[in-house]
Structures are given as C-alpha cells and as structure tokens.
Design a protein around this motif. Sequence first.
Motif, short mmCIF file in Angstrom:
data_model
loop_
_atom_site.label_atom_id
_atom_site.label_comp_id
_atom_site.label_asym_id
_atom_site.label_seq_id
_atom_site.Cartn_x
_atom_site.Cartn_y
_atom_site.Cartn_z
N GLU A 102 -10.33 -0.79 -1.05
CA GLU A 102 -10.61 -1.49 -2.30
C GLU A 102 -10.36 -2.98 -2.13
OE1 GLU A 102 -8.19 0.31 -5.28
OE2 GLU A 102 -9.07 2.30 -5.01
N PRO A 103 -11.04 -3.83 -2.92
CA PRO A 103 -10.84 -5.28 -2.80
C PRO A 103 -9.43 -5.69 -3.19
CG PRO A 103 -12.17 -4.75 -4.74
CD PRO A 103 -12.04 -3.48 -3.95
N ALA A 104 -8.87 -6.63 -2.45
CA ALA A 104 -7.51 -7.11 -2.72
C ALA A 104 -7.44 -8.60 -2.42
CB ALA A 104 -6.50 -6.34 -1.86
N GLY A 164 0.63 0.34 7.24
CA GLY A 164 0.66 -1.08 6.90
C GLY A 164 2.07 -1.61 7.04
N LEU A 165 2.22 -2.95 7.04
CA LEU A 165 3.54 -3.55 7.28
C LEU A 165 3.75 -4.76 6.37
CD1 LEU A 165 6.12 -3.62 9.03
CD2 LEU A 165 4.88 -5.05 10.66
N TYR A 177 -1.18 -4.70 -2.56
CA TYR A 177 -2.16 -5.23 -1.60
C TYR A 177 -2.41 -4.24 -0.47
CZ TYR A 177 -4.07 -7.84 2.30
OH TYR A 177 -4.85 -8.22 3.37
N LEU A 178 -1.35 -3.70 0.10
CA LEU A 178 -1.52 -2.78 1.23
C LEU A 178 -2.18 -1.47 0.79
CD1 LEU A 178 1.76 -3.27 3.29
CD2 LEU A 178 -0.54 -4.09 3.83
N VAL A 179 -1.74 -0.91 -0.33
CA VAL A 179 -2.33 0.34 -0.80
C VAL A 179 -3.82 0.16 -1.08
CG1 VAL A 179 -2.34 2.02 -2.68
CG2 VAL A 179 -0.17 1.28 -1.69
N ASP A 180 -4.19 -0.94 -1.75
CA ASP A 180 -5.60 -1.20 -2.05
C ASP A 180 -6.40 -1.42 -0.77
OD1 ASP A 180 -5.05 -0.94 -4.72
OD2 ASP A 180 -5.03 -3.09 -5.14
N THR A 181 -5.84 -2.19 0.15
CA THR A 181 -6.53 -2.47 1.41
C THR A 181 -6.78 -1.19 2.19
OG1 THR A 181 -5.59 -4.70 1.54
CG2 THR A 181 -6.42 -3.76 3.58
N TYR A 202 -1.21 -6.23 7.26
CA TYR A 202 0.15 -6.68 6.95
C TYR A 202 0.09 -7.82 5.96
CZ TYR A 202 -0.68 -10.55 10.27
OH TYR A 202 -1.19 -11.65 10.93
N VAL A 203 1.23 -8.08 5.34
CA VAL A 203 1.32 -9.13 4.33
C VAL A 203 2.67 -9.81 4.44
CG1 VAL A 203 2.07 -7.43 2.61
CG2 VAL A 203 1.22 -9.65 1.85
#
Length: 356
Positions: free
Chosen positions: A332-334, A139-140, A324-328, A162-163
């Motif tokens: 899992e829902p984020a 993720g980024l 957010y990235l770890v859950d995604t 990404y976020v």
Amino acid sequence: MKPIHSKPLDRRAESASGRARAVGIRAVAKAAGVSTATVSRSLNNPASVSPELRAKISTIIEEIGYIPDASARALSSRRTRTIGAIVPTVDNAMFAQGLQALQSHLATKDYLLLLATNEYDLDVELKQARNLVSRGIDGLILRGDKRHPDLRRLLQGQSIPYVNVGVYDPTKPYASIGVDNAAAGRRITRHLMDLGHRRVGIVAAMQRNNDRAQARLRGVLEELALHDATPPEAWMLQVNYNLDDARQAARTLLSQRDQPTAIVCGNDVIAYGVMMEALKMGLAVPDDVSVVGFDDLEWSRHFSPSLTTIHMPTDEIWLRAGEYLVDTLAGEPALLHREIDFSLVVRESTAPPRTG
C-alpha cells in the motif's frame, strides 16, 4: 466383557511415543467443514474469504486451541510478520514509551516485535541487524540516521524496508519519521532569549553517533549566536543520559565564580539532575538559574519546580513508523518522510534572570 467408559474428547492427539501432538490445521478445517487451503487463506490473506467464514474459522481456532506454524506460514507467504527495532538502550523512558506504542499498534496488525539495542555503537548495531535479518524480520526500525555503511547495503540487498525514527530528513532516499531537532533546539533557546537570558550554559547529551543530540545542540548554538550569546567553552558540557552525570555537570557549572543564569539540557533526565544539584547547592530554580530540557517525559510536569521543555510526540512517531512498515509490506502507498510537530511547554523552571 469389560465396561466401556466414555471420556471427553482430548483436543490433542497422542503420538506413538505417548507425547501429545498439537492441534493441526486439518482439525480446524474439519470442524469448519472447509478445506485446509481455505483455512490457510483465512489466516494469511483474510480478504480472500467472506467475513462470515473468517469469523467462523476464528471461533473454531479459539475453541480448539490451534496455533499456526509460523515457519510454515513464512514459507508459503515469504513473510514472518515480524518487525525488528534497534534502539540505543531500553534504559530510557522515552524509548520505552515509544516501543510500547509501536508494540500496541503492531499487535493489532498481527505482527510481532523483535527488539535489540546498540549502545550508540554502529558496529554493534550492524551485528544486531544481521541477527534480526537471520531470524527473518520483514522490516526494521532504526533510531536516528547514523549508520554503519554496510547496514544499508545489507537491508537493500535483502529487500527489507526500514525507517529511521526520531529524525526528519526529506533529502534522503530512505524513510524518516520524526521532528526537526535543530528547530527544536532553536525554539527552546529562543524562549530563554525572550526572557532576557544571555548567560546560558549547556549540558548536552553525548554527541558520538547521536545525530538527534547533535542537531539539538546545533540549533541551540545557532540561536545563541543570533543574540550574541555564544557561551564560553567552560559552559558547554556533554554527559550521558543519567542523573549522576547531570548532577556532576551542574556542580561544575554552578561552582564557578562566573555562572550562567540559565542552562539548556540535552533531555529531561539531564534537566532533572541539574535542578536537583542546583537545589542541593542552595540555589533557587528559576530565581537563581533557569533550566530547560527536551522530550516532555511524564515526570516533567510533576517535578518541583515543573520543567519547561520541548514536547516530543514520541507515541505518534513510533506508531507512524509501524504504520509505514505495515503499509509498505502490504504493497500500500506510504509517505516516505513524515515530519511530526514538536511544541514548547512552559512551566515553572524558567523565569527572567535576576536584575543586577
């Protein structure tokens, strides 16, 4: 017959060349009395084994010094447990603070952070993103929402989540976590309006490829316009985030025959430079000129006079981005968009303008 001398068991095996070979997963499995597949499940999918067995395997790993092969784990799980982050520069206390909070959170989730910088150059950012993707990031995290058009296509094509941090824009189809920067600009300016200032100068951060600075400036100008206090062009300057440029801008503003009674600065570092130069010129802050900033860096409450500013919850923004990235990645829902509240912190650097 020669005597046989015993010696402690070496935790490493000797290869034919005489070099020590690292402890492997088979050694862990043998010591734990389980299969190598069970050890692998304990490492890559901890929930698939009992807590007791997971604790036993973890203890053995600690004792014999086993280090999992990251490349092998990546092949089996299609994940490297690595998150990339690209920031404009590390020569900024706010970025350093946020990255530390992010790193601390990722470490608790067994993720590694890879960092790159772009110096507010979209072409450089694209190149850095390609480098990170080639190293297998899962993720980024990106700063702001100014992007080279090829970057989003790259991440979407590689299915890399990404976020954007530091901005909040629920109208976009990709994740954002941050504050409403335009609202923050309006709020700090309204404080000056409430004190009675109508002659306000601006020392903004450089606007190129910096949507956060652009939004702050937009909010400042919107609030000034509401009070019929739009400054002349000579009172609106842009500088880099450093003390020297900020001091030069202060000299330019405060050496004029017609001077502002208050100055809005693009961030706290710029505000420090403006106040230092004002004091050097024999002006009193806030008696002769009020100064405000953004971010609420640690030095802002220790500076003399202490700085009135907008508190940006930097730690929370970067921590939420990591979540957010770890859950995604875990399926899992984020929340796709998360707005973080800012707050006005009133200190000693602001006061009503002198009468007359």
